[in-house]
Design an enzyme around this catalytic site. Structure first.
Site, PDB file in Angstrom:
ATOM      1  N   ARG A 117      -5.901  -9.294  -7.924  1.00  0.00           N
ATOM      2  CA  ARG A 117      -4.600  -9.358  -7.274  1.00  0.00           C
ATOM      3  C   ARG A 117      -4.091 -10.786  -7.190  1.00  0.00           C
ATOM      4  O   ARG A 117      -2.999 -11.010  -6.653  1.00  0.00           O
ATOM      5  CB  ARG A 117      -4.762  -8.847  -5.849  1.00  0.00           C
ATOM      6  CG  ARG A 117      -4.072  -7.538  -5.560  1.00  0.00           C
ATOM      7  CD  ARG A 117      -4.403  -7.232  -4.124  1.00  0.00           C
ATOM      8  NE  ARG A 117      -3.633  -6.215  -3.519  1.00  0.00           N
ATOM      9  CZ  ARG A 117      -3.985  -4.932  -3.506  1.00  0.00           C
ATOM     10  NH1 ARG A 117      -5.033  -4.512  -4.149  1.00  0.00           N
ATOM     11  NH2 ARG A 117      -3.245  -4.089  -2.839  1.00  0.00           N
TER      12      ARG A 117
ATOM     13  N   ARG B 114       3.582   8.448   2.832  1.00  0.00           N
ATOM     14  CA  ARG B 114       2.175   8.737   2.517  1.00  0.00           C
ATOM     15  C   ARG B 114       1.398   9.139   3.774  1.00  0.00           C
ATOM     16  O   ARG B 114       1.577   8.555   4.838  1.00  0.00           O
ATOM     17  CB  ARG B 114       1.514   7.504   1.894  1.00  0.00           C
ATOM     18  CG  ARG B 114       0.005   7.717   1.674  1.00  0.00           C
ATOM     19  CD  ARG B 114      -0.607   6.702   0.766  1.00  0.00           C
ATOM     20  NE  ARG B 114      -0.422   5.338   1.248  1.00  0.00           N
ATOM     21  CZ  ARG B 114      -0.760   4.269   0.542  1.00  0.00           C
ATOM     22  NH1 ARG B 114      -1.279   4.403  -0.652  1.00  0.00           N
ATOM     23  NH2 ARG B 114      -0.555   3.069   1.033  1.00  0.00           N
TER      24      ARG B 114
ATOM     25  N   LYS C  59      -1.273   3.925  -8.069  1.00  0.00           N
ATOM     26  CA  LYS C  59      -2.523   3.519  -8.729  1.00  0.00           C
ATOM     27  C   LYS C  59      -3.680   4.419  -8.283  1.00  0.00           C
ATOM     28  O   LYS C  59      -4.450   4.908  -9.097  1.00  0.00           O
ATOM     29  CB  LYS C  59      -2.850   2.053  -8.408  1.00  0.00           C
ATOM     30  CG  LYS C  59      -1.754   1.071  -8.786  1.00  0.00           C
ATOM     31  CD  LYS C  59      -2.136  -0.377  -8.470  1.00  0.00           C
ATOM     32  CE  LYS C  59      -2.360  -0.658  -7.000  1.00  0.00           C
ATOM     33  NZ  LYS C  59      -1.140  -0.541  -6.163  1.00  0.00           N
TER      34      LYS C  59
ATOM     35  N   ARG D  36      -1.611   5.286   7.202  1.00  0.00           N
ATOM     36  CA  ARG D  36      -2.353   4.023   7.141  1.00  0.00           C
ATOM     37  C   ARG D  36      -1.614   2.985   7.976  1.00  0.00           C
ATOM     38  O   ARG D  36      -0.384   2.909   7.910  1.00  0.00           O
ATOM     39  CB  ARG D  36      -2.435   3.548   5.673  1.00  0.00           C
ATOM     40  CG  ARG D  36      -3.737   3.934   5.004  1.00  0.00           C
ATOM     41  CD  ARG D  36      -3.748   3.669   3.516  1.00  0.00           C
ATOM     42  NE  ARG D  36      -3.390   2.318   3.092  1.00  0.00           N
ATOM     43  CZ  ARG D  36      -3.440   1.904   1.826  1.00  0.00           C
ATOM     44  NH1 ARG D  36      -3.832   2.730   0.869  1.00  0.00           N
ATOM     45  NH2 ARG D  36      -3.088   0.679   1.499  1.00  0.00           N
TER      46      ARG D  36
ATOM     47  N   ARG E  20       3.524  -6.453   2.329  1.00  0.00           N
ATOM     48  CA  ARG E  20       2.750  -6.175   1.113  1.00  0.00           C
ATOM     49  C   ARG E  20       3.608  -6.393  -0.137  1.00  0.00           C
ATOM     50  O   ARG E  20       3.128  -6.899  -1.150  1.00  0.00           O
ATOM     51  CB  ARG E  20       2.200  -4.743   1.159  1.00  0.00           C
ATOM     52  CG  ARG E  20       1.023  -4.635   2.109  1.00  0.00           C
ATOM     53  CD  ARG E  20       0.832  -3.230   2.602  1.00  0.00           C
ATOM     54  NE  ARG E  20       0.389  -2.315   1.576  1.00  0.00           N
ATOM     55  CZ  ARG E  20       0.592  -1.005   1.615  1.00  0.00           C
ATOM     56  NH1 ARG E  20       1.268  -0.469   2.610  1.00  0.00           N
ATOM     57  NH2 ARG E  20       0.115  -0.239   0.668  1.00  0.00           N
TER      58      ARG E  20
HETATM   59  P1  AP5 Z   1      -0.882   5.809  -4.019  1.00  0.00           P
HETATM   60  O1  AP5 Z   1      -1.507   6.437  -5.224  1.00  0.00           O
HETATM   61  O2  AP5 Z   1      -1.627   5.835  -2.752  1.00  0.00           O
HETATM   62  O3  AP5 Z   1      -0.392   4.338  -4.398  1.00  0.00           O
HETATM   63  P2  AP5 Z   1      -1.201   3.004  -4.632  1.00  0.00           P
HETATM   64  O4  AP5 Z   1      -0.580   2.314  -5.796  1.00  0.00           O
HETATM   65  O5  AP5 Z   1      -2.673   3.283  -4.709  1.00  0.00           O
HETATM   66  O6  AP5 Z   1      -0.787   2.261  -3.309  1.00  0.00           O
HETATM   67  P3  AP5 Z   1      -1.656   1.465  -2.219  1.00  0.00           P
HETATM   68  O7  AP5 Z   1      -0.812   1.340  -1.000  1.00  0.00           O
HETATM   69  O8  AP5 Z   1      -3.017   2.054  -2.081  1.00  0.00           O
HETATM   70  O9  AP5 Z   1      -1.762   0.099  -2.918  1.00  0.00           O
HETATM   71  P4  AP5 Z   1      -2.020  -1.245  -2.300  1.00  0.00           P
HETATM   72  O10 AP5 Z   1      -2.151  -2.012  -3.556  1.00  0.00           O
HETATM   73  O11 AP5 Z   1      -1.081  -1.756  -1.318  1.00  0.00           O
HETATM   74  O12 AP5 Z   1      -3.306  -0.983  -1.377  1.00  0.00           O
HETATM   75  P5  AP5 Z   1      -4.856  -1.146  -1.586  1.00  0.00           P
HETATM   76  O13 AP5 Z   1      -5.523  -0.009  -0.960  1.00  0.00           O
HETATM   77  O14 AP5 Z   1      -5.177  -1.499  -2.991  1.00  0.00           O
HETATM   78  O15 AP5 Z   1       0.551   6.526  -3.834  1.00  0.00           O
HETATM   79  C1  AP5 Z   1       1.413   6.185  -2.765  1.00  0.00           C
HETATM   80  C2  AP5 Z   1       2.141   7.450  -2.292  1.00  0.00           C
HETATM   81  O16 AP5 Z   1       2.979   7.926  -3.331  1.00  0.00           O
HETATM   82  C3  AP5 Z   1       1.208   8.618  -1.949  1.00  0.00           C
HETATM   83  O17 AP5 Z   1       1.710   9.279  -0.827  1.00  0.00           O
HETATM   84  C4  AP5 Z   1       1.249   9.528  -3.183  1.00  0.00           C
HETATM   85  O18 AP5 Z   1       1.077  10.895  -2.857  1.00  0.00           O
HETATM   86  C5  AP5 Z   1       2.658   9.255  -3.722  1.00  0.00           C
HETATM   87  N1  AP5 Z   1       2.680   9.281  -5.184  1.00  0.00           N
HETATM   88  C6  AP5 Z   1       1.782   8.665  -6.010  1.00  0.00           C
HETATM   89  N2  AP5 Z   1       2.115   8.869  -7.302  1.00  0.00           N
HETATM   90  C7  AP5 Z   1       3.252   9.624  -7.277  1.00  0.00           C
HETATM   91  C8  AP5 Z   1       4.091  10.153  -8.305  1.00  0.00           C
HETATM   92  N3  AP5 Z   1       3.812   9.941  -9.597  1.00  0.00           N
HETATM   93  N4  AP5 Z   1       5.181  10.857  -7.939  1.00  0.00           N
HETATM   94  C9  AP5 Z   1       5.451  11.067  -6.634  1.00  0.00           C
HETATM   95  N5  AP5 Z   1       4.707  10.597  -5.611  1.00  0.00           N
HETATM   96  C10 AP5 Z   1       3.611   9.874  -5.928  1.00  0.00           C
HETATM   97  O19 AP5 Z   1      -5.115  -2.446  -0.708  1.00  0.00           O
HETATM   98  C11 AP5 Z   1      -4.981  -2.431   0.689  1.00  0.00           C
HETATM   99  C12 AP5 Z   1      -5.250  -3.802   1.237  1.00  0.00           C
HETATM  100  O20 AP5 Z   1      -6.601  -4.201   0.962  1.00  0.00           O
HETATM  101  C13 AP5 Z   1      -4.401  -4.952   0.690  1.00  0.00           C
HETATM  102  O21 AP5 Z   1      -3.141  -5.026   1.320  1.00  0.00           O
HETATM  103  C14 AP5 Z   1      -5.304  -6.149   1.000  1.00  0.00           C
HETATM  104  O22 AP5 Z   1      -5.254  -6.488   2.363  1.00  0.00           O
HETATM  105  C15 AP5 Z   1      -6.682  -5.594   0.706  1.00  0.00           C
HETATM  106  N6  AP5 Z   1      -7.076  -5.792  -0.695  1.00  0.00           N
HETATM  107  C16 AP5 Z   1      -7.294  -4.806  -1.613  1.00  0.00           C
HETATM  108  N7  AP5 Z   1      -7.607  -5.343  -2.813  1.00  0.00           N
HETATM  109  C17 AP5 Z   1      -7.566  -6.683  -2.652  1.00  0.00           C
HETATM  110  C18 AP5 Z   1      -7.756  -7.779  -3.543  1.00  0.00           C
HETATM  111  N8  AP5 Z   1      -8.047  -7.596  -4.849  1.00  0.00           N
HETATM  112  N9  AP5 Z   1      -7.636  -9.028  -3.033  1.00  0.00           N
HETATM  113  C19 AP5 Z   1      -7.368  -9.241  -1.737  1.00  0.00           C
HETATM  114  N10 AP5 Z   1      -7.139  -8.257  -0.845  1.00  0.00           N
HETATM  115  C20 AP5 Z   1      -7.238  -6.980  -1.299  1.00  0.00           C
HETATM  116 MG    MG Z   2      -4.321   2.729  -3.518  1.00  0.00          MG
END
Ligand code: AP5
Ligand code: MG
Length: 209
Positions: free
Chosen positions: A88, A122, A13, A155, A166
């Site tokens: 979420r 990552r 994402k 991370r 997660r």
């Molecule tokens: P990446 O693009 O970083 O993936 P992502 O979907 O953004 O994954 P996240 O881990 O950031 O999502 P998340 O939902 O767990 O975390 P968030 O920060 O939102 O890609 C991942 C890896 O794959 C990278 O190394 C990239 O290079 C590689 N890659 C990407 N695309 C690729 C492709 N097409 N081909 C090959 N490789 C690829 O949330 C973190 C925390 O914040 C949560 O756990 C929670 O505690 C809190 N939080 C955030 N939002 C909320 C909410 N709405 N409500 C409550 N708590 C929340």
């Molecule tokens: Mg992300």
């Protein structure tokens, strides 16, 4: 365009949001990034949420909804937004309908084994937050950010136990949003397994851009 990126952790994402915000001229709002920048800055919010993020659990709805509502009230979001990682929970989705109804929801579809491979490989820049991958998107120089020469780190929530937590939280609390938005006719499924440029092309096609 009022756009949501929905999908499991590690589905890409954030990676796609960096490409899509340029292509669609939308402000990119990632709740995860907002929480991490508060943790880095040692703000009261950061102190409150650090343990929650590290464990892989969700920040309480009330806190998260308030932050997003404030952010979407800003001038740059009036013509549209790209929300990454929000909503979420069903409670968050219902709240969003009350202040900034989304127009399309992109559901990033990816198998669990690929999710684990993406998250465990990552590496992110400590300084600018740019995201790399040891195998899929390696930096030019190991451990060094291509954009700003900052240090690349893992991370805390990309540790194996936090990844499992997660995924568990995603299935229990976020996956129900697929049915929620499908029923409203807003959901567009995207295969998140190809390279980012191909995922972007599929995204443009799905949105007729
Ligand atoms: P990446 O693009 O970083 O993936 P992502 O979907 O953004 O994954 P996240 O881990 O950031 O999502 P998340 O939902 O767990 O975390 P968030 O920060 O939102 O890609 C991942 C890896 O794959 C990278 O190394 C990239 O290079 C590689 N890659 C990407 N695309 C690729 C492709 N097409 N081909 C090959 N490789 C690829 O949330 C973190 C925390 O914040 C949560 O756990 C929670 O505690 C809190 N939080 C955030 N939002 C909320 C909410 N709405 N409500 C409550 N708590 C929340
Ligand atoms: Mg992300």
């Amino acid at each position: 365009m009022k756009l949501i990126f929905l999908g499991p952790p590690g589905a890409g994402k954030g990676t796609l949001a960096v490409l899509a915000k340029e292509a669609f001229h939308l402000p990119h709002i990632s709740t995860g990034d907002i929480f991490r920048s508060n943790i880095k800055g040692g703000t009261p919010l950061g102190l409150k949420v650090k343990k929650i993020l590290d464990s892989g659990a969700l920040v309480p709805d009330e806190t998260t909804i308030e932050i997003v509502q404030d952010r979407l009230a800003k001038a740059d979001c009036q013509a549209g937004y790209l929300l990454d990682g929000f909503p979420r929970t069903v409670t968050q989705a219902q709240a969003l309908d009350g202040f900034a109804k989304p127009e399309a929801v992109i559901n990033f579809v990816l198998a669990d084994d690929v999710i684990v491979q993406r998250l465990s490989g990552r590496r992110v820049c400590k300084a600018c937050g740019a995201s790399f991958h040891l195998q899929n998107l390696p930096p030019r120089q190991p451990g060094v950010c291509d954009n700003c020469s900052g240090e690349l780190i893992q991370r805390p929530d990309d540790a194996p136990e936090a990844i499992q937590e997660r995924l568990r939280v995603y299935k229990a609390q976020t996956e129900p949003l697929i049915a929620f938005y499908r029923q409203k006719g807003l959901l567009k499924d995207i295969d998140a397994s190809p390279a980012p440029e191909s995922v972007l092309a599929a995204l443009k096609k799905a949105l007729n851009v």
